[in-house]
Design an enzyme around this catalytic site. Sequence first.
Site, mmCIF file in Angstrom:
data_model
loop_
_atom_site.group_PDB
_atom_site.id
_atom_site.type_symbol
_atom_site.label_atom_id
_atom_site.label_comp_id
_atom_site.label_asym_id
_atom_site.label_seq_id
_atom_site.Cartn_x
_atom_site.Cartn_y
_atom_site.Cartn_z
ATOM 1 N N GLY A 134 3.625 5.429 10.315
ATOM 2 C CA GLY A 134 3.661 6.736 9.669
ATOM 3 C C GLY A 134 5.025 7.330 9.404
ATOM 4 O O GLY A 134 5.122 8.493 9.008
ATOM 5 N N ASP A 165 -3.908 2.763 5.339
ATOM 6 C CA ASP A 165 -3.614 1.509 6.028
ATOM 7 C C ASP A 165 -4.928 0.796 6.298
ATOM 8 O O ASP A 165 -5.968 1.438 6.482
ATOM 9 C CB ASP A 165 -2.865 1.752 7.341
ATOM 10 C CG ASP A 165 -2.082 0.514 7.784
ATOM 11 O OD1 ASP A 165 -0.848 0.511 7.630
ATOM 12 O OD2 ASP A 165 -2.698 -0.444 8.278
ATOM 13 N N ASP A 210 -8.701 -1.103 2.543
ATOM 14 C CA ASP A 210 -7.918 -2.087 1.793
ATOM 15 C C ASP A 210 -7.686 -1.541 0.391
ATOM 16 O O ASP A 210 -8.648 -1.297 -0.344
ATOM 17 C CB ASP A 210 -8.689 -3.408 1.741
ATOM 18 C CG ASP A 210 -7.913 -4.538 1.100
ATOM 19 O OD1 ASP A 210 -6.911 -4.263 0.395
ATOM 20 O OD2 ASP A 210 -8.316 -5.703 1.268
ATOM 21 N N LYS A 233 8.796 -2.747 -0.835
ATOM 22 C CA LYS A 233 9.656 -3.715 -0.162
ATOM 23 C C LYS A 233 9.529 -5.088 -0.808
ATOM 24 O O LYS A 233 8.425 -5.527 -1.155
ATOM 25 C CB LYS A 233 9.281 -3.818 1.316
ATOM 26 C CG LYS A 233 10.101 -4.838 2.106
ATOM 27 C CD LYS A 233 9.570 -5.017 3.507
ATOM 28 C CE LYS A 233 9.839 -3.807 4.357
ATOM 29 N NZ LYS A 233 9.400 -4.005 5.765
ATOM 30 N N TRP A 270 7.236 6.780 6.964
ATOM 31 C CA TRP A 270 7.429 7.172 5.562
ATOM 32 C C TRP A 270 6.579 8.392 5.223
ATOM 33 O O TRP A 270 7.000 9.268 4.468
ATOM 34 C CB TRP A 270 7.086 6.004 4.645
ATOM 35 C CG TRP A 270 8.191 4.989 4.534
ATOM 36 C CD1 TRP A 270 9.139 4.701 5.467
ATOM 37 C CD2 TRP A 270 8.454 4.137 3.421
ATOM 38 N NE1 TRP A 270 9.971 3.717 5.008
ATOM 39 C CE2 TRP A 270 9.576 3.353 3.762
ATOM 40 C CE3 TRP A 270 7.846 3.949 2.192
ATOM 41 C CZ2 TRP A 270 10.110 2.395 2.888
ATOM 42 C CZ3 TRP A 270 8.367 2.992 1.320
ATOM 43 C CH2 TRP A 270 9.487 2.221 1.663
ATOM 44 N N ASP A 323 5.764 -0.025 2.108
ATOM 45 C CA ASP A 323 6.675 -0.743 2.997
ATOM 46 C C ASP A 323 5.936 -1.916 3.646
ATOM 47 O O ASP A 323 6.321 -2.398 4.709
ATOM 48 C CB ASP A 323 7.209 0.211 4.070
ATOM 49 C CG ASP A 323 8.477 -0.315 4.741
ATOM 50 O OD1 ASP A 323 9.259 -1.021 4.075
ATOM 51 O OD2 ASP A 323 8.689 -0.015 5.923
#
Length: 232
Positions: A80, A100, A116, A180, A82, A140
């Site tokens: 958490g 998540d 998902d 990322k 970000w 990320d």
Amino acid sequence: MTEPHGPGGQRSTTTRLRTAKGRTTASQKWLERQLNDPYVKAAKAAGWRSRAAFKILELDERFKLFHPTQRIVDLGAAPGGWTQVALRRIGDRGKVVALDILPMEPITGAITLQGDFQEEATERAVLDALAGQADLVMSDIAPNTTGHNATDHLRILALVDLAADFARRVLAPGGAFVAKVFQGGTERELLTGLKQDYASVRHAKPPASRKDSSEMYVVAQGFRGGASARNR
């Protein structure tokens, strides 16, 4: 309020662990690195859930990602860090959905969802929670590394590609996407698609990224929107 953007000016000391029975050498090195990482210590002192908070803070300083009233989706949000930064930067007039696939401790002010992002039902839940399209999708997410650079690169690119497709479907025109990647650049097909869909696409390695890490971030801004982008 001014957030701390990283450690500095502090005298460093090195903590070494005695080898514990049953602990692998790799585990030993990871624990020592965590204990001696100034960003880990600074994150704890500032109340951030992870050192990764400094990465998005540094990216925001460079690219001006956050604005008041934004609707934001944080993919792979756990633990958490970000999400915390996003909430702090946009104030109470925007919305942040922390998504998540694993359970995540709630964060006051954020809408926490488990699911998902590749599933249509999860996507609908995100849009319902936002009450509209997103202005920023940030990711990320990274797969567990294998130690084989080529394999790890392909796995992270696959995740970035999926996250980029999600962003195309939920972003409002003018929105942004941050994700990322590994050094070596994004795959040509993905990068070409991003350049077609966004006015600006750049790579960056924030100072908080470990020097020995191959991670970088792709920052795409100025989403052009339209059916062609969403159906790519």
